[in-house]
Design a protein around this motif. Sequence first.
Motif, PDB file in Angstrom:
ATOM      1  N   GLU A 158      37.681 115.041  98.288  1.00  0.00           N
ATOM      2  CA  GLU A 158      37.100 116.376  98.414  1.00  0.00           C
ATOM      3  C   GLU A 158      37.932 117.253  99.347  1.00  0.00           C
ATOM      4  OE1 GLU A 158      33.026 118.418 100.083  1.00  0.00           O
ATOM      5  OE2 GLU A 158      32.831 116.568  98.904  1.00  0.00           O
ATOM      6  N   LYS A 159      38.420 116.675 100.444  1.00  0.00           N
ATOM      7  CA  LYS A 159      39.211 117.422 101.417  1.00  0.00           C
ATOM      8  C   LYS A 159      40.573 117.831 100.871  1.00  0.00           C
ATOM      9  CE  LYS A 159      40.116 115.387 105.320  1.00  0.00           C
ATOM     10  NZ  LYS A 159      40.081 114.649 106.595  1.00  0.00           N
ATOM     11  N   LYS A 160      41.269 116.870 100.255  1.00  0.00           N
ATOM     12  CA  LYS A 160      42.640 117.087  99.821  1.00  0.00           C
ATOM     13  C   LYS A 160      42.746 117.620  98.400  1.00  0.00           C
ATOM     14  CE  LYS A 160      44.459 113.356 102.684  1.00  0.00           C
ATOM     15  NZ  LYS A 160      45.121 112.048 102.666  1.00  0.00           N
ATOM     16  N   GLY A 161      41.720 117.375  97.607  1.00  0.00           N
ATOM     17  CA  GLY A 161      41.764 117.804  96.212  1.00  0.00           C
ATOM     18  C   GLY A 161      42.384 116.771  95.281  1.00  0.00           C
TER      19      GLY A 161
ATOM     20  N   MET B 243      36.718 107.409 100.735  1.00  0.00           N
ATOM     21  CA  MET B 243      37.724 107.820  99.782  1.00  0.00           C
ATOM     22  C   MET B 243      37.278 109.084  99.059  1.00  0.00           C
ATOM     23  SD  MET B 243      39.250 104.129  98.438  1.00  0.00           S
ATOM     24  CE  MET B 243      37.750 103.630  97.676  1.00  0.00           C
ATOM     25  N   ALA B 244      35.967 109.202  98.834  1.00  0.00           N
ATOM     26  CA  ALA B 244      35.436 110.411  98.205  1.00  0.00           C
ATOM     27  C   ALA B 244      35.636 111.616  99.115  1.00  0.00           C
ATOM     28  CB  ALA B 244      33.959 110.225  97.863  1.00  0.00           C
ATOM     29  N   ALA B 245      35.463 111.421 100.434  1.00  0.00           N
ATOM     30  CA  ALA B 245      35.670 112.505 101.387  1.00  0.00           C
ATOM     31  C   ALA B 245      37.130 112.944 101.380  1.00  0.00           C
ATOM     32  CB  ALA B 245      35.259 112.062 102.795  1.00  0.00           C
ATOM     33  N   SER B 246      38.027 111.989 101.294  1.00  0.00           N
ATOM     34  CA  SER B 246      39.449 112.303 101.237  1.00  0.00           C
ATOM     35  C   SER B 246      39.766 113.123  99.993  1.00  0.00           C
ATOM     36  CB  SER B 246      40.265 111.007 101.238  1.00  0.00           C
ATOM     37  OG  SER B 246      41.624 111.295 101.091  1.00  0.00           O
TER      38      SER B 246
ATOM     39  N   ASP C 204      36.133 111.413 111.323  1.00  0.00           N
ATOM     40  CA  ASP C 204      36.183 112.735 111.931  1.00  0.00           C
ATOM     41  C   ASP C 204      35.012 113.556 111.384  1.00  0.00           C
ATOM     42  OD1 ASP C 204      36.883 114.051 109.504  1.00  0.00           O
ATOM     43  OD2 ASP C 204      39.010 113.909 109.941  1.00  0.00           O
ATOM     44  N   GLU C 205      34.710 114.675 112.038  1.00  0.00           N
ATOM     45  CA  GLU C 205      33.524 115.452 111.687  1.00  0.00           C
ATOM     46  C   GLU C 205      33.496 115.893 110.234  1.00  0.00           C
ATOM     47  OE1 GLU C 205      31.816 118.574 114.181  1.00  0.00           O
ATOM     48  OE2 GLU C 205      33.011 117.745 115.833  1.00  0.00           O
ATOM     49  N   GLN C 206      34.635 116.348 109.732  1.00  0.00           N
ATOM     50  CA  GLN C 206      34.687 116.844 108.352  1.00  0.00           C
ATOM     51  C   GLN C 206      34.404 115.717 107.361  1.00  0.00           C
ATOM     52  OE1 GLN C 206      38.416 118.659 107.296  1.00  0.00           O
ATOM     53  NE2 GLN C 206      37.581 119.609 105.464  1.00  0.00           N
TER      54      GLN C 206
END
Length: 191
Positions: free
Chosen positions: A6-9, A1-4, A159-161
Amino acid sequence: MAASKEKKGFLSGSLLTHIVNLRRRMAHDMENSTGNLLWIASAKIKGENTSDLAGLVAQVRKAISRVDGDFIKELRDEDEGKTLISGMIRDIGDEASKDGVEHFGFSSWCKLGFYEADFGWGKPVWVSSFGVENSVFMNLIILVDTQAGDGIEAWVTLDEQDMAILERDEELLHLAMFDPSPLTTSNSFLP
């Protein structure tokens, strides 16, 4: 969820599903049956509450605890069982297909005795999920006992990101190791 985030803002909604082993919850002996007997417990959290990890964990535990003896009886009834199964599939599909909702699937292979299996070549040195590069199963987390039985490995498919973000997460780095060698996690692997 933290990655999401960071990716989406922003924090998006999440759907978490966890496979529940029905065999352990059944009252009668399943000696003459084969195959998987499982149920999918799910919990969802809206974007504005995504930081409430404790709340999400409580929802998952509650969903898993609902799979009890009474639930199994309903599931065994032909009409009620069909209704429960089709309802579960519909609800998860409806929730997972909503815009902005990310689905994370979990399964625990802990305490299934994989390290005790011996098919004539000796017991396994290392048990893994599937290890296929470029897997079609994204956002999947499989928990497996370590060979020494003193820890849990989490086989995470992202996914990689998202994986790159996860591997930099300071909070997680304090709790876990990434890509440890099975040959150094236990002295029992050494000749």
